[in-house]
Design a protein around this motif. Structure first.
Motif, PDB file in Angstrom:
ATOM      1  N   UNK A 553       0.823  -1.210   0.000  1.00  0.00           N
ATOM      2  CA  UNK A 553       0.000   0.000   0.000  1.00  0.00           C
ATOM      3  C   UNK A 553       0.859   1.262   0.000  1.00  0.00           C
ATOM      4  N   UNK A 554       2.111   1.125   0.434  1.00  0.00           N
ATOM      5  CA  UNK A 554       3.026   2.259   0.487  1.00  0.00           C
ATOM      6  C   UNK A 554       4.025   2.268  -0.671  1.00  0.00           C
ATOM      7  N   UNK A 555       3.802   1.382  -1.644  1.00  0.00           N
ATOM      8  CA  UNK A 555       4.646   1.428  -2.837  1.00  0.00           C
ATOM      9  C   UNK A 555       5.605   0.275  -3.037  1.00  0.00           C
ATOM     10  N   UNK A 556       5.645  -0.686  -2.101  1.00  0.00           N
ATOM     11  CA  UNK A 556       6.552  -1.823  -2.274  1.00  0.00           C
ATOM     12  C   UNK A 556       6.043  -2.742  -3.375  1.00  0.00           C
ATOM     13  N   UNK A 557       6.926  -3.075  -4.325  1.00  0.00           N
ATOM     14  CA  UNK A 557       6.599  -4.006  -5.403  1.00  0.00           C
ATOM     15  C   UNK A 557       7.615  -5.144  -5.358  1.00  0.00           C
ATOM     16  N   UNK A 558       7.188  -6.377  -5.059  1.00  0.00           N
ATOM     17  CA  UNK A 558       8.137  -7.499  -5.002  1.00  0.00           C
ATOM     18  C   UNK A 558       8.902  -7.647  -6.315  1.00  0.00           C
ATOM     19  N   UNK A 559      10.225  -7.825  -6.206  1.00  0.00           N
ATOM     20  CA  UNK A 559      11.089  -7.991  -7.373  1.00  0.00           C
ATOM     21  C   UNK A 559      11.261  -9.476  -7.654  1.00  0.00           C
ATOM     22  N   UNK A 571       2.689 -16.554  -7.600  1.00  0.00           N
ATOM     23  CA  UNK A 571       3.515 -17.709  -7.243  1.00  0.00           C
ATOM     24  C   UNK A 571       4.979 -17.305  -7.073  1.00  0.00           C
ATOM     25  N   UNK A 572       5.441 -16.396  -7.935  1.00  0.00           N
ATOM     26  CA  UNK A 572       6.813 -15.902  -7.808  1.00  0.00           C
ATOM     27  C   UNK A 572       6.995 -15.139  -6.498  1.00  0.00           C
ATOM     28  N   UNK A 573       5.965 -14.377  -6.122  1.00  0.00           N
ATOM     29  CA  UNK A 573       6.047 -13.615  -4.875  1.00  0.00           C
ATOM     30  C   UNK A 573       6.128 -14.536  -3.667  1.00  0.00           C
ATOM     31  N   UNK A 574       5.443 -15.670  -3.739  1.00  0.00           N
ATOM     32  CA  UNK A 574       5.521 -16.630  -2.647  1.00  0.00           C
ATOM     33  C   UNK A 574       6.930 -17.198  -2.503  1.00  0.00           C
ATOM     34  N   UNK A 575       7.599 -17.394  -3.650  1.00  0.00           N
ATOM     35  CA  UNK A 575       8.964 -17.926  -3.619  1.00  0.00           C
ATOM     36  C   UNK A 575       9.914 -16.934  -2.961  1.00  0.00           C
ATOM     37  N   UNK A 576       9.879 -15.670  -3.396  1.00  0.00           N
ATOM     38  CA  UNK A 576      10.817 -14.687  -2.828  1.00  0.00           C
ATOM     39  C   UNK A 576      10.476 -14.375  -1.374  1.00  0.00           C
ATOM     40  N   UNK A 577       9.216 -14.581  -0.974  1.00  0.00           N
ATOM     41  CA  UNK A 577       8.831 -14.340   0.413  1.00  0.00           C
ATOM     42  C   UNK A 577       9.495 -15.336   1.362  1.00  0.00           C
ATOM     43  N   UNK A 606      22.980 -10.452  -1.451  1.00  0.00           N
ATOM     44  CA  UNK A 606      21.620 -10.032  -1.113  1.00  0.00           C
ATOM     45  C   UNK A 606      20.839  -9.793  -2.403  1.00  0.00           C
ATOM     46  N   UNK A 607      19.673 -10.436  -2.516  1.00  0.00           N
ATOM     47  CA  UNK A 607      18.903 -10.282  -3.752  1.00  0.00           C
ATOM     48  C   UNK A 607      18.166  -8.940  -3.760  1.00  0.00           C
ATOM     49  N   UNK A 608      17.776  -8.517  -4.956  1.00  0.00           N
ATOM     50  CA  UNK A 608      17.141  -7.208  -5.117  1.00  0.00           C
ATOM     51  C   UNK A 608      15.851  -7.084  -4.308  1.00  0.00           C
ATOM     52  N   UNK A 609      15.077  -8.168  -4.257  1.00  0.00           N
ATOM     53  CA  UNK A 609      13.806  -8.077  -3.538  1.00  0.00           C
ATOM     54  C   UNK A 609      14.025  -7.984  -2.033  1.00  0.00           C
ATOM     55  N   UNK A 610      14.942  -8.783  -1.497  1.00  0.00           N
ATOM     56  CA  UNK A 610      15.210  -8.707  -0.056  1.00  0.00           C
ATOM     57  C   UNK A 610      15.769  -7.337   0.313  1.00  0.00           C
TER      58      UNK A 610
END
Length: 647
Positions: A553-559, A571-577, A606-610
């Motif tokens: 809601x504040x602008x975070x977009x999973x990479x 499904x990709x978001x579940x993996x990076x989570x 460190x990956x881009x999403x983390x």
């Protein structure tokens, strides 16, 4: 270097025997005149450090004893005088002691001390009655001089001549394996062969032999063999414990190193940890970024009075820096009464790890100004510091200064640093020109640096070229395939991603799983990606899901561009989570107090999403998070990272 050389006829030329003018006290002069046997006086002078006076008296003694020559040889070593040692050797030959095995052993040891190996070999070759001690002495000399192949060849001759090895032979010959240029496979075969000899001759229970075996297996990463040997040792000493702790610390098993150290403290009273032990223990703490453990070990160092030993203090500086406490590292460094090049390297590397490239270069300049000459490692540290912050021009100047100002020719590691410096900055064409113009053959570190840069900047063509070379150089390194697959994934070349994955499977290679560590109340917890074992896993997942919902809601977009599967976005978001560092962050949020800094270390980049996720977390929770990945530190605070998104 002076060399003891003789014609093939062994007709040595000596100055004629005569009584020189002896300048020493009247009391000693009187004693020399009254006592026709000067052996006792010569030995006494050697004990007092008066080697020159002892040598003046030597021609007056018509029957020097074996013990007199031993004292003279030891005194030459103590006074660090090769020229006097050559004189003593000549006198030994002249007086017919050249076939004395005891003195031959002492002479070989003396020449080994002066790294005069050709002279040591000469003594050995001229000695006919060779005892095992004479053989051992030359094997030791060759091993310590880095001439391992010659030592191993001599060991073979020793066996052929029927000379039985003793408990001193095996530690020397195992050290020779370490100093040889054998490949790791050939080396393991040779070590196992010698291990077999040790077992057949019943020396496996001897503490020094077993300890050296542990050390050799450990040096080349054979941890299981080292651990089995250590567990089976009927007797251990501080060297044994230290060797096994170092084995774990240097082979990616820091938790076992700390556990073994605790076992050592609990089980032994006579084997007190020494400076060597503590250096390895501190290295293990550094690998885990376990600040609480470091502070405990620092206290132990102070209580044991080891804080005056330079390698220990150097290790403390390095460890505090690697645990995220650069200010304490600097405090320890500033209080040092004496510094060597390792001290300065530790501080330069520490600044570099934290992204303070300018400060690292300033420390480098201070070191030069203090009169300390940089080492090869110094330049690895300062070039790495420049790379982390993008100081390209400064790094290039430093690289050129290696030869022009300091006489250090760049190794493959230095070229890898330069390629990394240029590659991270996007100057890939310049990086490839550096590789093509290298004065030495580019190895895996060089091509690996280029591949890493290609992954950052999505240069498929150069990534393919680098991977092609890497597969030839290190075919079993799965990480190279993964980096290429990541590059294809960002370029959305899914057929190529699939091809690389099949290639990995066909060769039985697996991607190194992401692993993260966090220290809570002086206890270390580890997490692997998609961890289902931790007792709090459901609570961790629930917190992560809640955080992601609020952050979106504040602008975070999973990479998710580097997820190597053609899946839908959810499904990709579940993996990076499920990445290990996110689990560690959640664990830290749940199990630490408000306002407490969360400190995490990770075994991969460190990956881009983390990275993006952690920035948002610090803003939402008003918590500082410190993450050390395989390359550097990331200080997250109020939605900003110290790396400036350049890593």
């Amino acid at each position: 270097m002076l060399t003891f050389q003789t014609p093939p006829t062994l007709q040595l030329s000596f100055a004629p025997k005569q009584s020189p003018q002896i300048a020493f006290s009247s009391k000693n002069a009187s004693l020399a005149l009254q006592n026709s046997n000067n052996n006792q006086l010569i030995q006494s002078l050697c004990k007092q450090g008066n080697l020159k006076q002892a040598l003046r008296i030597l021609p007056n003694e018509s029957k020097p004893t074996q013990q007199t020559y031993e004292f003279l040889i030891l005194s030459c070593i103590g006074r660090n005088s090769l020229s006097d040692g050559l004189d003593v050797h000549r006198h030994i030959v002249e007086n017919g002691f050249d076939q004395d095995p005891f003195l031959a052993t002492k002479l070989i040891n003396m020449y080994s001390h002066f790294n005069s190996i050709d002279n040591a070999r000469y003594v050995f070759d001229k000695t006919r009655e060779r005892t095992v001690f004479v053989w051992n002495a030359l094997i030791r000399a060759l091993a310590l001089a880095g001439r391992g192949e010659e030592a191993l060849s001599l060991y073979g001759q020793m066996n052929q001549n029927g000379i039985p090895s003793d408990r001193f032979t095996y530690p020397y010959i195992l050290k020779a394996c370490v100093s040889s240029s054998y490949s790791s496979i050939s080396l393991l075969h040779k070590v196992k062969e010698i291990h077999g000899h040790i077992l057949r001759h019943g020396f496996e229970s001897h503490v020094h032999v077993a300890t050296t075996l542990v050390d050799v297996y450990a040096r080349y990463g054979y941890v299981a063999q080292a651990a089995q040997l250590f567990d089976e040792m009927p007797e251990r000493n501080v060297v044994s414990w230290s060797a096994m702790i170092a084995c774990y610390a240097k082979n990616g098993r820091p938790s076992e190193a700390l556990e073994l150290f605790r076992e050592m403290i609990a089980k032994t009273q006579s084997d007190v940890p020494n400076s060597v032990t503590m250096v390895s223990v501190l290295q293990a703490c550094a690998a885990l970024a376990a600040l609480g453990q470091v502070k405990l070990m620092h206290g132990y160092v102070l209580r044991r009075g080891l804080d005056s030993i330079l390698p220990v203090i150097n290790a403390l500086v390095s460890t505090y820096a690697k645990c995220g406490c650069l200010e304490i590292a600097l405090r320890v460094f500033d209080r040092m009464n004496r510094r060597d090049v390792v001290s300065w390297n530790s501080m330069i590397s520490g600044y570099g790890l934290h992204g303070f490239g300018v400060e690292a270069v300033q420390v480098f300049r201070r070191m030069i100004g203090s009169g300390i000459s940089p080492s090869s490692i110094t330049f690895v540290s300062v070039l790495g510091a420049c790379s982390h912050i993008g100081l390209v021009d400064e790094g290039k100047k430093l690289f050129k200064s290696m030869v022009s100002q300091h006489g250090i020719f760049p190794s493959a590691e230095h070229y890898a640093c330069l390629v990394d410096l240029l590659g991270r900055a996007g100057r890939l064409e310049e990086a490839i020109r550096i590789i093509e113009e290298m004065r030495i053959e580019p190895g895996p570190t060089v091509w690996g640096s280029l591949l890493g840069a290609c992954r950052i900047h999505c240069n498929v063509e150069l990534a393919e070229r680098a991977t092609h070379r890497l597969i030839k150089l290190e075919p079993t390194n799965a990480g190279n395939y993964v980096l290429l697959a990541d590059t294809y994934a960002e370029a959305k070349k899914w057929d190529e991603v699939s091809r690389v994955k099949k290639l990995l499977e066909a060769q039985g290679l697996q991607k190194v799983p992401g692993c993260s560590w966090i220290e809570i109340k002086k206890k270390i917890y580890s997490f692997i990606s998609v961890d289902e074992i931790n007792s709090q896993i459901e609570q961790l997942h629930a917190l992560l899901v809640q955080l992601v919902m609020e952050m979106k809601e504040k602008g975070y977009v999973p990479e998710t561009k580097f997820v190597l599967y053609e899946l839908d976005q959810s499904e990709k978001e579940q993996i990076v989570l499920g990445h290990s560092e996110k689990l560690a962050v959640a664990f830290g949020l749940i199990n630490t107090s408000k306002g407490e800094t969360i400190r995490i270390s990770k075994n991969l980049r460190l990956c881009e999403d983390c990275h993006s996720f952690t920035k948002f977390v610090t803003k939402f929770t008003e918590r500082d998070i410190l993450v050390r990945d395989v390359n550097r530190f990331h200080h997250f605070r109020d939605g900003i990272c110290s790396c400036g998104d350049y890593w």
